[in-house]
Motif scaffolding. Structure first.
Motif, PDB file in Angstrom:
ATOM      1  N   ASN A   1       0.836  -1.186   0.000  1.00  0.00           N
ATOM      2  CA  ASN A   1       0.000   0.000   0.000  1.00  0.00           C
ATOM      3  C   ASN A   1       0.879   1.246   0.000  1.00  0.00           C
ATOM      4  O   ASN A   1       2.107   1.183  -0.086  1.00  0.00           O
ATOM      5  CB  ASN A   1      -0.958  -0.004   1.198  1.00  0.00           C
ATOM      6  CG  ASN A   1      -0.218  -0.079   2.522  1.00  0.00           C
ATOM      7  OD1 ASN A   1       0.930   0.338   2.638  1.00  0.00           O
ATOM      8  ND2 ASN A   1      -0.878  -0.611   3.532  1.00  0.00           N
ATOM      9  N   ARG A   2       0.226   2.388   0.138  1.00  0.00           N
ATOM     10  CA  ARG A   2       0.947   3.655   0.002  1.00  0.00           C
ATOM     11  C   ARG A   2       1.994   3.848   1.097  1.00  0.00           C
ATOM     12  O   ARG A   2       3.133   4.246   0.823  1.00  0.00           O
ATOM     13  CB  ARG A   2      -0.076   4.794   0.049  1.00  0.00           C
ATOM     14  CG  ARG A   2       0.448   6.142  -0.392  1.00  0.00           C
ATOM     15  CD  ARG A   2      -0.664   7.164  -0.293  1.00  0.00           C
ATOM     16  NE  ARG A   2      -0.279   8.461  -0.765  1.00  0.00           N
ATOM     17  CZ  ARG A   2      -1.019   9.539  -0.620  1.00  0.00           C
ATOM     18  NH1 ARG A   2      -2.194   9.443  -0.025  1.00  0.00           N
ATOM     19  NH2 ARG A   2      -0.612  10.715  -1.071  1.00  0.00           N
ATOM     20  N   LEU A   3       1.624   3.561   2.330  1.00  0.00           N
ATOM     21  CA  LEU A   3       2.561   3.737   3.434  1.00  0.00           C
ATOM     22  C   LEU A   3       3.722   2.757   3.341  1.00  0.00           C
ATOM     23  O   LEU A   3       4.870   3.103   3.646  1.00  0.00           O
ATOM     24  CB  LEU A   3       1.829   3.572   4.768  1.00  0.00           C
ATOM     25  CG  LEU A   3       0.790   4.642   5.112  1.00  0.00           C
ATOM     26  CD1 LEU A   3       0.131   4.330   6.442  1.00  0.00           C
ATOM     27  CD2 LEU A   3       1.446   6.013   5.170  1.00  0.00           C
ATOM     28  N   GLU A   4       3.441   1.534   2.946  1.00  0.00           N
ATOM     29  CA  GLU A   4       4.510   0.547   2.812  1.00  0.00           C
ATOM     30  C   GLU A   4       5.489   0.924   1.700  1.00  0.00           C
ATOM     31  O   GLU A   4       6.702   0.715   1.838  1.00  0.00           O
ATOM     32  CB  GLU A   4       3.906  -0.829   2.552  1.00  0.00           C
ATOM     33  CG  GLU A   4       3.156  -1.400   3.747  1.00  0.00           C
ATOM     34  CD  GLU A   4       2.397  -2.669   3.399  1.00  0.00           C
ATOM     35  OE1 GLU A   4       1.995  -3.384   4.332  1.00  0.00           O
ATOM     36  OE2 GLU A   4       2.209  -2.944   2.193  1.00  0.00           O
ATOM     37  N   LEU A   5       4.978   1.491   0.611  1.00  0.00           N
ATOM     38  CA  LEU A   5       5.861   1.955  -0.455  1.00  0.00           C
ATOM     39  C   LEU A   5       6.765   3.076   0.032  1.00  0.00           C
ATOM     40  O   LEU A   5       7.970   3.084  -0.240  1.00  0.00           O
ATOM     41  CB  LEU A   5       5.032   2.426  -1.650  1.00  0.00           C
ATOM     42  CG  LEU A   5       4.561   1.360  -2.643  1.00  0.00           C
ATOM     43  CD1 LEU A   5       3.627   1.985  -3.666  1.00  0.00           C
ATOM     44  CD2 LEU A   5       5.744   0.702  -3.332  1.00  0.00           C
ATOM     45  N   LYS A   6       6.188   4.040   0.764  1.00  0.00           N
ATOM     46  CA  LYS A   6       6.991   5.133   1.294  1.00  0.00           C
ATOM     47  C   LYS A   6       8.056   4.620   2.242  1.00  0.00           C
ATOM     48  O   LYS A   6       9.215   5.049   2.205  1.00  0.00           O
ATOM     49  CB  LYS A   6       6.086   6.132   2.015  1.00  0.00           C
ATOM     50  CG  LYS A   6       5.280   7.022   1.110  1.00  0.00           C
ATOM     51  CD  LYS A   6       6.120   8.160   0.558  1.00  0.00           C
ATOM     52  CE  LYS A   6       6.505   9.121   1.660  1.00  0.00           C
ATOM     53  NZ  LYS A   6       7.228  10.294   1.137  1.00  0.00           N
ATOM     54  N   ARG A   7       7.672   3.700   3.096  1.00  0.00           N
ATOM     55  CA  ARG A   7       8.624   3.153   4.065  1.00  0.00           C
ATOM     56  C   ARG A   7       9.729   2.370   3.364  1.00  0.00           C
ATOM     57  O   ARG A   7      10.902   2.431   3.753  1.00  0.00           O
ATOM     58  CB  ARG A   7       7.870   2.261   5.055  1.00  0.00           C
ATOM     59  CG  ARG A   7       8.697   1.851   6.265  1.00  0.00           C
ATOM     60  CD  ARG A   7       7.851   1.067   7.244  1.00  0.00           C
ATOM     61  NE  ARG A   7       6.855   1.923   7.891  1.00  0.00           N
ATOM     62  CZ  ARG A   7       5.559   1.847   7.685  1.00  0.00           C
ATOM     63  NH1 ARG A   7       5.085   0.965   6.813  1.00  0.00           N
ATOM     64  NH2 ARG A   7       4.726   2.631   8.317  1.00  0.00           N
ATOM     65  N   PHE A   8       9.379   1.646   2.312  1.00  0.00           N
ATOM     66  CA  PHE A   8      10.366   0.865   1.564  1.00  0.00           C
ATOM     67  C   PHE A   8      11.369   1.780   0.855  1.00  0.00           C
ATOM     68  O   PHE A   8      12.581   1.550   0.888  1.00  0.00           O
ATOM     69  CB  PHE A   8       9.651  -0.036   0.553  1.00  0.00           C
ATOM     70  CG  PHE A   8      10.564  -0.742  -0.402  1.00  0.00           C
ATOM     71  CD1 PHE A   8      11.347  -1.805   0.020  1.00  0.00           C
ATOM     72  CD2 PHE A   8      10.647  -0.344  -1.724  1.00  0.00           C
ATOM     73  CE1 PHE A   8      12.189  -2.465  -0.859  1.00  0.00           C
ATOM     74  CE2 PHE A   8      11.483  -0.994  -2.615  1.00  0.00           C
ATOM     75  CZ  PHE A   8      12.260  -2.051  -2.180  1.00  0.00           C
ATOM     76  N   LEU A   9      10.871   2.837   0.212  1.00  0.00           N
ATOM     77  CA  LEU A   9      11.760   3.754  -0.507  1.00  0.00           C
ATOM     78  C   LEU A   9      12.676   4.507   0.452  1.00  0.00           C
ATOM     79  O   LEU A   9      13.870   4.689   0.175  1.00  0.00           O
ATOM     80  CB  LEU A   9      10.925   4.742  -1.329  1.00  0.00           C
ATOM     81  CG  LEU A   9      10.116   4.142  -2.483  1.00  0.00           C
ATOM     82  CD1 LEU A   9       9.178   5.173  -3.078  1.00  0.00           C
ATOM     83  CD2 LEU A   9      11.048   3.590  -3.564  1.00  0.00           C
ATOM     84  N   GLU A  10      12.134   4.950   1.586  1.00  0.00           N
ATOM     85  CA  GLU A  10      12.965   5.663   2.547  1.00  0.00           C
ATOM     86  C   GLU A  10      13.983   4.739   3.200  1.00  0.00           C
ATOM     87  O   GLU A  10      15.085   5.179   3.546  1.00  0.00           O
ATOM     88  CB  GLU A  10      12.078   6.315   3.607  1.00  0.00           C
ATOM     89  CG  GLU A  10      11.233   7.458   3.065  1.00  0.00           C
ATOM     90  CD  GLU A  10      10.551   8.233   4.161  1.00  0.00           C
ATOM     91  OE1 GLU A  10      10.812   7.934   5.352  1.00  0.00           O
ATOM     92  OE2 GLU A  10       9.764   9.147   3.860  1.00  0.00           O
ATOM     93  N   LEU A  11      13.637   3.477   3.363  1.00  0.00           N
ATOM     94  CA  LEU A  11      14.577   2.528   3.951  1.00  0.00           C
ATOM     95  C   LEU A  11      15.787   2.324   3.049  1.00  0.00           C
ATOM     96  O   LEU A  11      16.921   2.190   3.532  1.00  0.00           O
ATOM     97  CB  LEU A  11      13.868   1.197   4.223  1.00  0.00           C
ATOM     98  CG  LEU A  11      14.713   0.108   4.901  1.00  0.00           C
ATOM     99  CD1 LEU A  11      15.191   0.580   6.271  1.00  0.00           C
ATOM    100  CD2 LEU A  11      13.917  -1.181   5.035  1.00  0.00           C
TER     101      LEU A  11
END
Length: 762
Positions: free
Chosen positions: A63-73
């Motif tokens: 989802n949107r939050l998981e994508l953001k967290r993955f990219l920032e990681l």
């Protein structure tokens, strides 16, 4: 596929069965025959299960939050590799000026804009952009756009283009990695798990029995002194001259628009660039540390603690005896971005001294301006304190037995009030009849055969000027009468009719009986409370009142917003919002749904908002649809029943909406604070005049062009009510193209104005 077991190959199988009804493949065989006609082997259960082949389930899309967290990681890992000797080194050259980092930042920008990452990308050469950054040849002035207001007073707003947005996003993520673990616990806003809800929870639940509080209202735009102080602060953790050179270039180009007080004016505005929140948190972290030092300074002088720790005793000895006795002092602070609330448990003198020290530090060390007229208020003041666009008050909680006494008293008071209202209403009604009777007599005096020559009216009619109309003559008589009895102009009409006309003509016995009843009711209420309280057990009567902290919405400001946006009329009744009539019905409902989402996010602790949603917002949406389709409201409710279910109408609907409105302020940067604008349809896009969606990263065609209307432009400070409370004048009445999906996202609050590129027409 073949099965191999106990040295037997697939060619040795006589037959096999394949069953796929449950999504798994089960391979079984009833007999095995060897080439040499060997006897059939009996297979054990374990041997049969060994032939079970499991297929791996497909992964669910992120989802949107998981994508953001993955990219920032991914960027976070690159940043951590640059940590050595207690500092982060060469972040621009080693991390940010990397094609992989820039591409991840670009995807992060697209996630903020709620664009599918599998869709068509913009034409950006990340390799050449990385080389320009690493070599210092990146020209900021050529990667920004400015828009000006229309009219005589020209105001310019500088906005970054796509490349500049990508670089700012990469820098923001890198700074988050460096500073997120070091932020103070009193800091809230634009942080994961520490947003508006956590700030309210701290104020309402963690602060026990405070005495005084005051907000600190900042109002200062970034200048050279603040920028130099910010960079000198960052040098303690980051060693990178190229990074600071980019900051100076952004500031000189006008694209670094950090405004202290801007988040209180209105959240999610386009003039607040993506770097402003993290830079503001870094800069105000100096204040967080100073307020912790000041709280320690005041609290260690507490003489009320008999068994104090050795550390507290040592601090007391270091401060010396000249500081005086500050018994029971406790200092609390809560900061949501640039909004600060100080709460003190102690005397007013201590609060004044603390306020003076804070203001001196803000002005002398941080070079920030503030409202010096802010007063210190007692926490039990009925006015409360204004913070985070809400009113925070301390209210009394009573025991069940005391509440029962007060309930009986309230019933008697309500009964007496009902009788008083009925009395006043009757007096006004009789007074109006008296006025009508007098007007009738004046008309009759104009008819000769009906006129009474002996009446008072006939004697005063000689003063009537020739040609004067009947109603005018009657008004003159009333004016003379009011002057004779010395009436004030400020007295309302109902009071004059009741006290000076009707009651004077009533029998004295009737008036005495009514007022005697009212006096008996008042005396009964006071005596009943005292006599019943004496019968209660001592455990139910507390010598000290118990207070709790509650949050109230700014109802007056919200009602003004509803009227300004055309949702209610001057009397406060719901009406059709005519600027939305030309939109599709689903977008009209989305616009009203956006109000519900924002209010349930910001005011979920306030029950008054639920009443406004059900009585005004939902009704205005129905009337807007009824105006669009020229149907009855009941028919509209039946026709769009499933769509209108998104606007809560019962308590269960509110609970569902609150659960669905959860978000992460640290990942969805600035989006939860976005305000709702009013968009009207400007034109339909045709083949001769094509248009692409203005949302950053979206390449879809826009079927319509819309005009932005900022209906609420106010001076600082203002309430955060769900609508755009402060928007740059250059944005007002600008035309933007949006695809249907992003129009829905903007209305509901899934994207903010930061996601729109206002220079797309150029």
């Amino acid at each position: 596929m073949y099965v191999q077991k106990c040295g037997l190959r697939a060619t040795h199988l006589e037959w096999f069965n394949l069953i796929s009804s449950t999504g798994k493949r089960y391979i079984g065989y009833s007999s095995l025959k060897s080439i040499n006609n060997a006897s059939i082997e009996k297979m054990s259960l374990a041997s049969s299960l060994a032939c079970l082949v499991d297929e791996s389930d497909e992964r669910k899309p992120m989802n949107r939050l998981e994508l953001k967290r993955f990219l920032e990681l991914r960027i976070k890992k690159r940043v951590k590799h640059q940590f050595r000797d207690g500092k982060f080194h060469n972040l621009i050259e080693k991390v940010i000026a990397s094609p992989y980092t820039l591409q991840d930042a670009y995807d992060s920008v697209r996630v903020n804009s709620k664009v599918n990452l599998a869709s068509e990308r913009d034409n950006i050469d990340f390799d050449s952009l990385a080389e320009e950054l690493a070599s210092g040849k990146f020209d900021i002035n050529s990667n920004i756009n400015s828009i000006s207001t229309r009219g005589v007073n020209k105001e310019k707003l500088v906005l970054p283009n796509l490349k500049m947005n990508v670089i700012q996003e990469a820098i923001r993520i890198a700074l988050e990695v460096v500073y997120r673990p070091h932020f103070s616990k009193i800091s809230h806003g634009c942080r994961s798990g520490r947003g508006q809800s956590s700030a309210l929870k701290y104020i309402c639940k963690e602060i026990v029995n405070p005495d005084w509080w005051f907000p600190l209202v900042l109002d200062k735009k970034i200048d050279t002194r603040i920028l130099s102080k910010l960079i000198s602060t960052m040098e303690s953790k980051i060693q990178d001259p190229k990074l600071y050179s980019i900051f100076h270039s952004m500031f000189n180009a006008g694209v670094l628009n950090m405004q202290f007080g801007g988040f209180a004016k209105g959240h999610g505005l386009p003039q607040e660039d993506v770097l402003s929140p993290i830079l503001m948190n870094i800069y105000l972290d100096l204040f967080d540390r100073e307020i912790l030092n000041l709280s320690m300074k005041y609290e260690v002088l507490d003489d009320s603690q008999c068994n104090e720790s050795k550390l507290r005793s040592w601090f007391r000895r270091q401060m010396g005896p000249t500081q005086g006795n500050m018994s029971g002092v406790r200092v609390h602070c809560c900061r949501l971005m640039d909004e600060i609330l100080i709460v003190v448990k102690g005397s007013k003198e201590v609060s004044l001294a603390l306020k003076s020290e804070i203001e001196t530090y803000m002005q002398g060390s941080l070079y920030l301006d503030f409202d010096s007229k802010t007063n210190i208020l007692p926490c039990n003041d009925i006015r409360g304190v204004k913070f985070m666009g809400k009113i925070i008050k301390r209210t009394v909680i009573e025991s069940p037995a005391v509440r029962a006494v007060h309930k009986l008293k309230e019933k008697v008071e309500l009964f007496a009030l009902q009788k008083e209202e009925a009395w006043d209403e009757g007096m006004v009604r009789i007074g109006k009849k008296v006025l009508g009777h007098g007007f009738k007599k004046v008309k009759e005096s104009e008819i000769k055969h009906l006129a009474d020559c002996n009446s008072v009216l006939s004697h005063v009619s000689c003063f009537r000027k020739p040609g004067m109309e009947t109603d005018h003559w009657y008004k003159v008589l009333l004016k003379v009468w009011m002057q004779d009895i010395n009436l004030k102009k400020i007295d309302p009409e109902e009071h004059i009719l009741s006290k000076y006309i009707t009651e004077k003509a009533l029998p004295q016995d009737l008036k005495d009986s009514f007022y005697t009843f009212q006096n008996h009711a008042k005396s009964y209420v006071s005596s009943e409370t005292e006599s019943t309280a004496t019968l209660l057990p001592e455990s139910s009567i507390s010598s000290e009142s118990v207070y709790i902290t509650q949050v109230f919405p700014p109802l007056k400001a919200i009602r003004m917003c509803l009227q300004r946006y055309g949702i209610t009329n001057l009397e406060g009744h719901p009406r059709a919002c005519h600027m939305l009539v030309l939109l599709d019905h689903d977008h009209i409902i989305d616009w009203f749904h956006g109000i519900v989402n924002r209010w349930l996010t910001w005011y979920h602790l306030c029950d008054e908002i639920k009443l406004i949603i059900t009585e005004k917002v939902r009704k205005s949406c129905i009337r807007t649809l009824a105006t669009k389709y020229r149907l009855n409201e009941s028919e509209i409710e039946r026709k769009f029943d499933s769509d209108l279910s998104r606007l809560p109408s019962t308590e269960n609907d509110f609970v569902k909406e609150i659960l669905e409105s959860c978000y992460d302020e640290g990942l969805l940067y600035g989006i939860p604070y976005s305000g709702l604008c009013l968009l009207s349809l400007a034109r339909i896009v045709s083949e001769s005049r094509p248009c692409t969606c203005f949302v950053i990263g979206c390449r879809a065609a826009a079927p319509c062009v819309y005009t932005i209307h900022a209906m609420q432009r106010q001076k600082f400070p203002v309430w955060v009510t769900g609508f755009s409370s402060c928007i740059h004048p250059s944005i007002h009445r600008r035309r933007i193209g949006l695809c249907k999906q992003h129009l829905k996202d903007l209305f509901i609050g899934h994207i903010s104005l930061q996601s729109i590129s206002f220079d797309s027409w150029n």
